[in-house]
Design an enzyme around this catalytic site. Structure first.
Site, PDB file in Angstrom:
ATOM      1  N   GLY A   3       7.445  23.215  13.305  1.00 16.88           N
ATOM      2  CA  GLY A   3       7.262  21.806  13.602  1.00 16.88           C
ATOM      3  C   GLY A   3       8.279  20.904  12.932  1.00 16.88           C
TER       4      GLY A   3
ATOM      5  CG  PHE B  68      -5.915  27.411  10.669  1.00 11.29           C
ATOM      6  CD1 PHE B  68      -5.214  27.020   9.541  1.00 11.29           C
ATOM      7  CD2 PHE B  68      -7.196  26.914  10.858  1.00 11.29           C
ATOM      8  CE1 PHE B  68      -5.775  26.168   8.620  1.00 11.29           C
ATOM      9  CE2 PHE B  68      -7.758  26.061   9.935  1.00 11.29           C
ATOM     10  CZ  PHE B  68      -7.057  25.683   8.803  1.00 11.29           C
TER      11      PHE B  68
ATOM     12  N   GLY C  69      10.156  25.485   6.949  1.00 13.49           N
ATOM     13  CA  GLY C  69       8.804  25.614   7.510  1.00 13.49           C
ATOM     14  C   GLY C  69       7.872  26.263   6.513  1.00 13.49           C
TER      15      GLY C  69
ATOM     16  CD  GLU D 212       2.783  30.175  11.336  1.00 14.41           C
ATOM     17  OE1 GLU D 212       2.345  31.027  12.098  1.00 14.41           O
ATOM     18  OE2 GLU D 212       3.724  29.422  11.636  1.00 14.41           O
TER      19      GLU D 212
ATOM     20  N   PRO E 140       6.211  17.083  -1.458  1.00 10.70           N
ATOM     21  CG  PRO E 140       7.229  16.756  -3.527  1.00 10.70           C
ATOM     22  CD  PRO E 140       7.054  16.127  -2.173  1.00 10.70           C
TER      23      PRO E 140
ATOM     24  CB  THR F 222       0.318  20.029   8.441  1.00 12.03           C
ATOM     25  OG1 THR F 222       0.622  19.345   9.673  1.00 12.03           O
ATOM     26  CG2 THR F 222      -0.367  21.325   8.778  1.00 12.03           C
TER      27      THR F 222
END
Lengths: 698, 332
Positions: A512, A242, A662, A665, A592, A471
């Protein structure tokens, strides 16, 4: 316009390639990396906010069974580069904040190290700590820039005159508290110094829980004064970061120093939960004075956010809280400012959506207040203030689908039938309300990354020193590489998490996939250009990330809309969120199921920010006193009810070859405002200080 | 965390003798509190005497009440059909506490003996009269949101964390204790003590005394009882305030009641003043608020860097009123 890939694997709902290993428990994390005869390092922390170490007596610790070494300011190696003060560990006698590392014990067992650490006798000359943030401090200063490199202040037109002219205006102060990342996996390193290798110069291997193996290597070799090639960093899996594992913190460098003190022995150093509250960074508290002015038609004439926040005296961190007020809405008069208080406190750092997350709380609550004052629906108010171009730069957006998200979200959530009056819906012993807020996060691509694609045993093997924080990188990069090569995912392996792979950027700023994916696409193109469609085993090509030239012509951001339903108990004020729904415009979604997990996870963290998370900082002692998971509250399963995320089908031909923006966040951005706005709608009490707790709405 | 000795004796009597023989010895039951404190350095016993398996794990009928072995797990006690039927306040209190995993480990004897809770008590880098008598209280003037409003002293403002103990306080339970000098029984309400000038002592138990059983008396009023725990998040948090209450209403008059509070004092707080106000009253928010006002007349909230805990007075008042209102409706 980028040449957009034909999407075959991109968009497929593939399960995680590493899922099996994680479910079986065979995925190896930093603290359990295979190591022969490991030893254990335990740090000793200063129990004062400011002062000087007058003596360190390691003898009582050294006398204990199993103790191999005690590092102190007197015995620790002299570091080569301490220009970043965070890494000036055990280099002098100064105590800059409570929790600073003042010694480290290395012992044969974890228990021996822990016990001996308590025996190190450190004496201090304590000085009064200056630890309390306030907007009234006379010593607030303007930093040269905020964390992104942007200017701390901006001003256009005359906000004060526009606010005075009204006729509608909101001028309020909003605060967000100090917040700490609490990933499940602690900050941990296994470090091994092998003095005979690298031609006798020695080599250092770090198995570290990090968001960027190359980032760690750059820091460690520089600080220790080694050659880059002497340091290898390995990190296949991360149990959450995070942002708190985005740059290496003191624990990583300390582990490296400890390893060099016991050559040939692997050293394990894992921070305790309590230790992370002083050493792994945090979101600094913010005080935001927002001014909005609008005509009766709801069109903003002014928007301002004047931000006061804290940094540590020993190292500056200027959270970019001001950015959203510069980008979200059109208004002719605009102002933002950043003022810092430099305090004797731990060093702030990245926490999911630094800047956007706190910086969208205040303006998005203010917009809700303005909507109520004007008698305009909050969604309609945002529609009337949708800018044609980026309000600050004047550039067109590569794509901007905020309104599409608001409209779709409103329909899905059932917003159109909403009664705007606050504090009028009571049934079943609860007050009920709904709220909305917008989300935004910039679309970034890092300037440096490299990938190599090779033909190995009839398969395509890509190597890039990227990271998977949990992730889904292990899987998503395969999907991108497969499409870039024009082959099925079954024919492709992507290897990440090791500095033996080509240099890749940190997993931060939601960049990323944008960065590593663009790099893989470039490498695949190079590979095909050189070897065609029928490569031979051993064929190999490398390429770096292409420059993001379109960013000079377009403003690039992801957007979203979040809707919350809040119930407030009529007797106790307990606040529950039976529904939380977010809909996003994040470009192309690579996978997804993993995207949904990212968005839902971000919203859950935003729910925590709205109602629970609050690092209770005691200015008398200079530390966070609720420094464990029993007292620092994040949402439990019972708090997360009907929480959903989805996205619109957005095609952006400008952002990159994949069309991605992205997603790590944006899910946390706006959640707290949506929940706070819903709590107001339920109770009629406007809470402008997070978290919104039951005592504030009693 | 300092090294310690460990013994696993064969029976409770031997365990009691072993602890009594060493001033730095402690009993180890489910360990859900003590092991935390060992790791934090809050507890530093030189000897742990493991009583796991040495204490009764049965729940038996006892003259119209229930005798609960000290070794009964919290999870098992909450699931017992007799408890659920005759003492619902106890089952609900247990289920509102901790997590499923902790309730499987925590025991009937151990739960009421949890140390009082305070951020500073748990942090060995701060002064604490409970941890180091005479060193001062860091909590006073610090982060006090969770702290006491009743019965605190200038030496300690910690609160008792147990939900179960609040219910047992309301239920007039008895505690059976085995000590080096034999057995004794005491009223549950006498088990815990206010901090006064000796906050290091949470209970009146002497060193070496071990709870062997808790006895619930027959208590018809308890058949209509409830436990209401208020906290910011929905689960896995200590009570900001809690209310254990039982109510008997006959012909529109309150004829009997039991009320106890949690999260507000160094002990589970039996609200006898509130019970006296309720007796004979007509169930109404007015009566319930009067009961709360009587009990909270001496409440002293704490200031704090986190805003303090003055909110606990209206919060507890409203929680009590809401709990009694719901119970009165059940009656009707």
């Amino acid at each position: 316009m980028s040449e957009t890939l034909e999407h075959r694997a991109i968009g497929a709902d593939l399960p995680r390639r590493d899922g099996d290993r994680k479910v079986r428990g065979t995925a190896v994390y930093a603290d359990e990396s295979p190591a022969q005869d490991p030893v254990y390092c335990r740090i000793v922390q200063a129990p004062l906010a400011r002062g000087r170490i007058t003596s360190v007596d390691p003898a009582p610790a050294e006398a204990e069974d199993g103790v191999l070494a005690v590092l102190t300011p007197a015995t620790a190696e002299r570091l080569a580069d301490t220009s970043d003060a965070e890494y000036a560990i055990l280099q002098d006698d100064e105590v800059h904040f409570r929790g600073q590392i003042v010694a480290a014990v290395i012992a044969e067992t974890f228990e021996q190290a822990r016990y001996a650490a308590d025996l190190v006798d450190v004496r201090y000359d304590e000085q009064p700590g200056d630890t309390l943030l306030s907007a009234d401090r006379p010593d607030l200063y303007r930093p040269e820039q905020v964390e992104t490199g942007a200017a701390p202040d901006t001003s256009e037109g005359d906000v004060d005159a526009a606010v005075a002219a009204g006729p509608a205006r909101i001028q309020q102060t909003y605060t967000t508290p100090m917040l700490h990342n609490n990933p499940m996996e602690p900050h941990a390193t296994t470090a091994l110094w092998e003095p005979a290798s690298h031609g006798g110069a020695g080599s250092l291997t770090l198995w570290d829980s990090t968001q960027g193996v190359h980032t760690v290597r750059e820091t460690v070799y520089t600080v220790l004064g080694l050659d880059r090639e002497q340091v290898r960093v390995v990190c296949p899996y991360v149990g959450g970061g995070f942002g708190s594992k985005g740059i290496p913190h003191q624990n990583v460098v300390t582990a490296a120093m400890a390893a060099r003190a016991v050559p040939g022995r692997p050293v394990r150093l894992a921070l305790t939960r309590q230790q992370t509250f002083s050493l792994a960074g945090y979101r600094p508290p913010t005080i935001q004075q927002v001014a909005l002015a609008a005509g009766d038609d709801g069109r903003l004439t002014a928007i301002a956010n004047d931000v006061v926040e804290q940094t540590s005296r020993v190292k500056e961190f200027a959270e970019q809280t001001v950015l959203p007020a510069r980008t979200m809405y059109a208004a002719p008069n605009r102002r933002t400012s950043t003022r810092l208080a430099a305090l004797d406190v731990p060093i702030p750092s990245w926490m999911r959506a630094p800047g956007e997350c706190p910086g969208m709380f205040a303006p998005e609550v203010a917009m809700d207040e303005l909507a109520h004052e004007l008698g305009i629906d909050p969604i309609e108010l945002r529609e009337r203030n949708e800018p044609d171009t980026h309000p600050e730069s004047g550039l067109p957006f590569s794509s901007r689908n905020l309104l599409a998200c608001l409209r779709r979200g409103a329909e899905q959530f059932g917003w159109p039938d909403r009664d705007p009056l606050p504090g009028v819906r009571s049934h079943g012993g609860w007050w009920w309300g709904t709220g909305v807020a917008a989300s935004v996060y910039p679309t970034m691509r890092m300037p440096v990354s490299e990938a190599e694609i090779s033909r190995v045993d009839g398969r395509y093997v890509a190597r890039i020193g990227a990271t998977d924080l949990g992730t889904g990188t292990w899987t998503a990069l395969v999907q991108i590489a497969a499409d870039a090569l024009g082959v099925a995912v079954d024919e492709v392996d992507v290897l990440i998490g090791d500095t033996d792979h080509p240099m890749a950027s940190v997993a931060g700023g939601s960049s990323g996939i944008n960065t590593w994916g663009s790099t893989l696409v470039a490498a695949a193109q190079e590979f095909r250009k050189r070897f065609g469609d029928t490569p031979a085993d051993g064929d190999s090509a490398r390429a770096g990330v292409p420059a993001n030239e379109a960013a000079e012509r377009y403003a690039m951001s992801a957007f979203g809309a979040q809707f919350a339903e809040v119930a407030v108990h009529a007797d106790t004020g307990e606040i529950r969120v039976p529904r939380l729904y977010g809909t996003f415009a994040v470009g192309r979604v690579v996978n997804p199921r993993m995207a949904r997990s990212q968005l839902v996870g971000g919203m859950t963290m935003g729910l925590g920010m709205a109602l629970y998370e609050n690092s209770l900082f005691d200015p008398r002692t200079g530390h966070v006193v609720n420094h464990d998971l029993a007292e620092y509250h994040v949402p439990t399963q019972a708090d997360v009810a009907d929480l959903r995320a989805d996205w619109i089908d957005e095609h952006d031909p400008h952002v990159n070859a994949m069309g991605t923006k992205g997603i790590g966040e944006i899910g946390i951005v706006g959640t707290a405002a949506a929940v706070a706005n819903a709590a107001w709608h339920a109770t009629g009490t406007r809470v402008r200080d997070l978290p919104v707790t039951l005592d504030t709405v009693l | 965390m300092r090294p310690f000795d460990y013994q696993a004796p064969a029976d409770a009597g031997t365990a009691v003798a072993a602890v009594a023989a060493r001033p730095d010895a402690a009993f180890l039951g489910g360990g859900t509190n003590l092991v935390d404190h060992l790791r934090l350095g809050v507890a530093e016993p030189g000897l742990l005497v493991d009583v796991t398996g040495l204490l009764p794990t049965g729940i038996s009928d006892d003259g119209g009440g229930l005798r609960i072995g000290a070794g009964v797990a919290n999870a098992d006690l909450a699931a017992d059909s007799r408890v659920r039927r005759h003492y619902p306040v106890l089952a609900r209190a247990l289920l509102s506490g901790a997590s499923g995993q902790l309730r499987n480990m925590a025991t009937t004897g151990g739960n009421p003996l949890q140390r009082t809770r305070c951020l500073y008590f748990q942090d060995v880098t701060t002064p604490c009269n409970k941890r180091s008598p005479g060193s001062g209280c860091a909590a006073i003037g610090g982060a006090t949101r969770q702290h006491a409003i009743l019965g605190a002293s200038e030496h300690c403002i910690a609160t008792h964390p147990s939900d179960m103990a609040v219910a047992l306080s309301a239920l007039d339970a008895q505690v059976e204790v085995l000590g080096p000098d034999g057995e004794r029984t005491l009223a549950f309400g006498e088990l815990h003590r206010l901090p006064g000038d000796a906050p290091e002592r949470d209970t009146v138990l002497e060193h070496g005394e071990l709870i062997t059983a808790i006895v619930l008396p027959p208590l018809p009023v308890a058949a209509r009882s409830d436990y209401r725990k208020v906290r910011d998040r929905a689960s896995y948090a200590f009570a900001l305030v809690s209310v254990a209450a039982a109510l008997e209403v006959t012909e529109c008059r309150i004829t009997d009641s039991r009320v106890a509070f949690g999260g507000v004092a160094h002990t589970p707080w039996r609200a006898r003043r509130a019970e006296r106000v309720l007796r004979g009253a007509t169930p109404s928010d007015e009566a319930f608020h009067a009961a709360a006002a009587a009990e909270l007349a001496d409440a002293r909230p704490q200031d704090g860097v986190d805003g303090g805990n003055a909110f606990k007075i209206p919060l507890l008042t409203r929680t009590l009123a809401g709990t009694l209102r719901d119970l009165a409706r059940q009656e009707a």
